[in-house]
Design an enzyme around this catalytic site. Structure first.
Site, PDB file in Angstrom:
ATOM      1  N   ARG A 297       0.901  -1.064   0.093  1.00 48.28           N
ATOM      2  CA  ARG A 297      -0.040  -0.043  -0.103  1.00 48.28           C
ATOM      3  C   ARG A 297       0.829   1.173  -0.135  1.00 48.28           C
ATOM      4  O   ARG A 297       1.668   1.380   0.866  1.00 48.28           O
ATOM      5  CB  ARG A 297      -0.871   0.135   1.040  1.00 48.28           C
TER       6      ARG A 297
ATOM      7  N   CYS B 109     -16.357   1.825   0.042  1.00 46.39           N
ATOM      8  CA  CYS B 109     -15.317   0.967   0.411  1.00 46.39           C
ATOM      9  C   CYS B 109     -14.667   1.304   1.694  1.00 46.39           C
ATOM     10  O   CYS B 109     -14.136   0.551   2.195  1.00 46.39           O
ATOM     11  CB  CYS B 109     -14.257   1.317  -0.689  1.00 46.39           C
TER      12      CYS B 109
ATOM     13  N   GLN C 240      -9.839  -3.888  -3.660  1.00 47.99           N
ATOM     14  CA  GLN C 240     -11.261  -3.409  -3.378  1.00 47.99           C
ATOM     15  C   GLN C 240     -12.232  -3.631  -4.418  1.00 47.99           C
ATOM     16  O   GLN C 240     -13.403  -4.086  -4.034  1.00 47.99           O
ATOM     17  CB  GLN C 240     -11.558  -2.117  -3.307  1.00 47.99           C
TER      18      GLN C 240
ATOM     19  N   HIS D 137      -6.986   0.964  -6.943  1.00 50.47           N
ATOM     20  CA  HIS D 137      -7.468  -0.088  -5.776  1.00 50.47           C
ATOM     21  C   HIS D 137      -7.847  -1.279  -6.325  1.00 50.47           C
ATOM     22  O   HIS D 137      -9.378  -1.586  -6.144  1.00 50.47           O
ATOM     23  CB  HIS D 137      -8.345   0.793  -5.012  1.00 50.47           C
TER      24      HIS D 137
ATOM     25  N   ASP E 222     -17.581   6.939  -2.268  1.00 49.16           N
ATOM     26  CA  ASP E 222     -16.502   6.805  -1.578  1.00 49.16           C
ATOM     27  C   ASP E 222     -15.994   8.393  -0.916  1.00 49.16           C
ATOM     28  O   ASP E 222     -16.817   9.053  -1.066  1.00 49.16           O
ATOM     29  CB  ASP E 222     -15.218   6.663  -2.241  1.00 49.16           C
TER      30      ASP E 222
ATOM     31  N   ARG F 110     -13.431  -8.379   1.449  1.00 47.24           N
ATOM     32  CA  ARG F 110     -11.922  -8.250   0.937  1.00 47.24           C
ATOM     33  C   ARG F 110     -11.074  -9.525   1.501  1.00 47.24           C
ATOM     34  O   ARG F 110     -10.206  -9.874   0.948  1.00 47.24           O
ATOM     35  CB  ARG F 110     -11.446  -6.769   1.956  1.00 47.24           C
TER      36      ARG F 110
END
Length: 295
Positions: A104, A253, A134, A131, A213, A281
């Protein structure tokens, strides 16, 4: 076998994506019975976090352990990266010890450079541009709640960011129709069959799911007030949800800011699939690692 990375999501084909989602569903259904346990026994996976994380770190760490591998959690300031060693050289060294690298990072280009130097598979756990992990969980959640993904209509409302970009890639592979509603200056670029609009009600009309988001992500703090003002008409609330299909679900998310991008009564309401989405996830990332490290 040549090593495989997962940087944008475009590394998968449509058939392989469907297989991965099938496997994730099997892992989820059989978790209590130990399905998948030991699949990666004897392997080690680096989890490199240069950004704070809740869902990504915990789901990967637990997932690696449940597959029987050893998770090695690292922060950027714990590596020689902090003293100037290149990320490509870091990848070369880690590959001599480990079977995969999950990272990340605040720079997408750095992750690409890491993958170029590493002999072990590299998984993008979040960058400012993409991402993809996700998006895998998002598709599994849609499939659980709405059945076959083919022909589903998904409306993404708000900032056309890394999450929206990864959704566009994944939805094209899964034959999900994606429409992104965002104001000027926040819109996603054209591509992957995504439909673009500046009208949130138009995007949501008849949609099977609505996705949003946060408006202020890490790194956006200095322009937070301007972003909140620009994106205010794109809040997902009960009025907007009423325009969607009668049984439409809501996705986010996380982390969420109730009262900003999403109303609290929607986030915590009966049509929210957000918590399943967060759980998924774990299952999709386990399926991904098993796919990338298949013998």
């Amino acid at each position: 076998m040549a090593k495989r990375d997962f940087i944008t999501g475009e590394e998968l084909g449509a058939f392989e994506l469907a297989q991965l989602l099938d496997f994730a569903a099997e892992l989820k259904a059989g978790r209590g019975d130990g399905v998948g346990r030991g699949d990666l026994a004897g392997r080690s996976v680096a989890l490199v976090f240069e950004k704070p994380s809740t869902r990504t770190r915990i789901s990967f760490e637990v997932g690696v352990a449940e597959l029987g591998a050893t998770p090695i959690v690292l922060r950027g300031d714990e590596l020689q990266l902090a003293r100037g060693e290149s990320i490509a050289d870091t990848g070369r060294v880690l590959s001599r010890y480990l079977d995969a690298i999950v990272i990340r990072q605040g720079s997408h280009e750095a992750v690409v450079e890491l993958a170029a130097g590493a002999e072990a598979p590299v998984v993008n756990a979040l960058t400012p541009l993409h991402h993809p992990c996700q998006a895998l969980a998002d598709l599994l959640t849609l499939r659980e709640r709405r059945g076959d993904l083919h022909g589903l209509r998904l409306a993404y409302v708000g900032d056309g960011n890394n999450v929206a970009r990864s959704l566009a890639i994944a939805c094209e592979l899964a034959d999900v129709e994606l429409t992104v509603a965002a104001p000027d200056g926040y819109q996603l670029e054209q591509g992957h069959g995504v439909k673009l609009t500046d009208d949130p009600r138009d995007a949501v009309s008849g949609a099977d799911a609505i996705y949003t988001d946060v408006w202020v992500s890490m790194g956006d703090e200095e322009e937070a007030e301007r972003r909140r003002a620009d994106l205010a008409p794109f809040r997902v609330d009960a009025d907007l949800l009423a325009v969607a299909a009668e049984d439409a679900i809501v996705l986010h998310c996380l982390p969420a800011h109730p009262g900003e991008e999403i109303a609290a009564e929607v986030l915590y309401g009966p049509r929210s699939a957000v918590w399943d989405q967060a759980e998924n996830r774990l299952h999709t990332q386990k399926a991904l690692l098993r796919t990338l490290l298949a013998d």
